[in-house]
Design an enzyme around this catalytic site. Structure first.
Site, PDB file in Angstrom:
ATOM      1  N   SER A 143       3.409 -13.059   5.109  1.00 23.11           N
ATOM      2  CA  SER A 143       2.864 -12.147   4.121  1.00 23.11           C
ATOM      3  C   SER A 143       3.278 -12.578   2.713  1.00 23.11           C
ATOM      4  CB  SER A 143       3.307 -10.719   4.453  1.00 23.11           C
ATOM      5  OG  SER A 143       2.523  -9.762   3.789  1.00 23.11           O
ATOM      6  N   GLU A 239      11.434  -0.101  -8.353  1.00 28.77           N
ATOM      7  CA  GLU A 239      10.894  -0.094  -9.708  1.00 28.77           C
ATOM      8  C   GLU A 239      10.238  -1.432 -10.037  1.00 28.77           C
ATOM      9  OE1 GLU A 239       9.879   2.222 -12.826  1.00 28.77           O
ATOM     10  OE2 GLU A 239      11.181   2.847 -11.176  1.00 28.77           O
ATOM     11  N   HIS A 298      -0.266  -7.346  11.876  1.00 25.44           N
ATOM     12  CA  HIS A 298       0.224  -8.104  10.728  1.00 25.44           C
ATOM     13  C   HIS A 298       1.628  -8.645  10.982  1.00 25.44           C
ATOM     14  CE1 HIS A 298       0.652  -9.352   6.608  1.00 25.44           C
ATOM     15  NE2 HIS A 298       1.596  -8.465   6.347  1.00 25.44           N
TER      16      HIS A 298
END
Length: 318
Positions: A143, A239, A298
């Site tokens: 990924s 964040e 996945h």
């Protein structure tokens, strides 16, 4: 190089109905020997986190007795080096190769940074390999880690002997993901201090359930819940990931290609490698072969670990 149609009769794998030819790719020999493994843990001290400068990466080494090119595993978004621990041990035994598993910046125990782009993550990896005196490796990325591996191969092909890209392609993945919802859901989780870890996980999962419907995804995200001095927090830098999610979901533009042997390994129950991606894969990786593992999602290495390992070993021996 043209697209060739072919099929694999193996019970473990079936290939794409349109696969890329391996003609002209380099071959390598590999002997299957039983090897012991020694687990080492370390952190390479690098430059401060400024712009795309390298940061400290935490890694594990599973050391075989062989002197063949080492394997380097790169995990996906919200993952960590521990995702490939059992896979690494098995590959040391099957191939005798040294195996390195790495935490990406803002993941696992690696250094946090406000920036998370493929340029930055490639610089981190290059610095780590230089510090460890690894001049050539076989990159295996899942990924997000697959995109780091592709970027590294395209920008520094002499560093990559072979490339394995697991269930991702050099195409935007934004339409396929719910990561913005996952990030917000994780930010919203509140767990009281000084409760048992089992209680903390249960409370966190209950709060995630509203926006993360799949239990397997919730369990995966919860691997990032950590406790320090009685307080619970997420070890991933939510964040920074949220601010750079567009970068993570996209892929840099390249006019170069990587000519080395390449395997794109997808799951039949996943949409991350589609036939629409084949032309771009062929352009950037002309020696690529595309294979799919049946009944895998996945997270191929978690769903079908034995088939995943067999696919890697066969590719190393081809």
């Amino acid at each position: 190089m043209s697209v060739a149609c072919r099929f694999l009769s193996s019970a473990l794998l079936h290939r794409a109905t349109a696969c890329l030819s391996m003609t002209g790719c380099r071959n390598s020999c590999s002997n299957n020997r039983q090897m012991h493994w020694i687990r080492q843990i370390g952190t390479v001290a690098n430059a401060p986190a400024v712009c795309a400068r390298p940061v400290n990466l935490t890694y594990d080494v599973f050391d075989g007795k062989g002197d063949k090119t080492p394997l380097v595993f790169l995990h996906g978004l919200f993952g960590s080096k521990s995702n490939f621990q059992s896979i690494a041990k098995s590959l040391v035994q099957r191939t005798g190769r040294k195996v390195l598993t790495v935490d990406a910046r803002n993941h696992g125990k690696s250094t946090h940074s406000p920036m998370i782009t493929y340029e930055a993550m490639t610089n981190d990896l290059t610095q780590l390999l230089a510090q460890l005196r690894i001049g050539k490796c076989i990159l295996i990325g899942h990924s997000m880690g697959g995109k780091v591996a592709m970027t590294t191969a395209l920008t520094q092909p002499n560093l990559v002997e072979r490339l394995v890209v697991v269930d991702i392609s050099p195409a935007p993945t934004t339409p396929l993901t719910n990561f913005p919802a996952y990030i917000q859901a994780m930010k919203d989780v509140k767990v009281p201090n000084d409760v048992p870890r089992s209680t903390a996980r249960r409370l966190a999962e209950d709060q995630l359930r509203k926006h993360v419907k799949e239990r397997s995804v919730r369990q995966f995200l919860l691997t990032n819940l950590i406790e320090e001095d009685g307080q619970y927090s997420w070890r991933v830098n939510l964040e920074a990931i949220g601010n750079h999610l567009k970068d993570i979901m996209s892929f840099p533009a390249f006019n170069t290609s990587y000519e080395g042997p390449t395997l794109f390994l997808g799951g039949t129950n996943s949409a991350y490698i589609s036939s629409e991606d084949y032309p771009e894969i062929q352009r950037l990786f002309p020696c690529a072969d595309i294979q799919y593992i049946p009944d895998a999602s996945h997270w191929i290495h978690a769903d079908k670990p034995l088939d995943f390992i067999s696919s890697l070993v066969a590719f190393l021996q081809s």
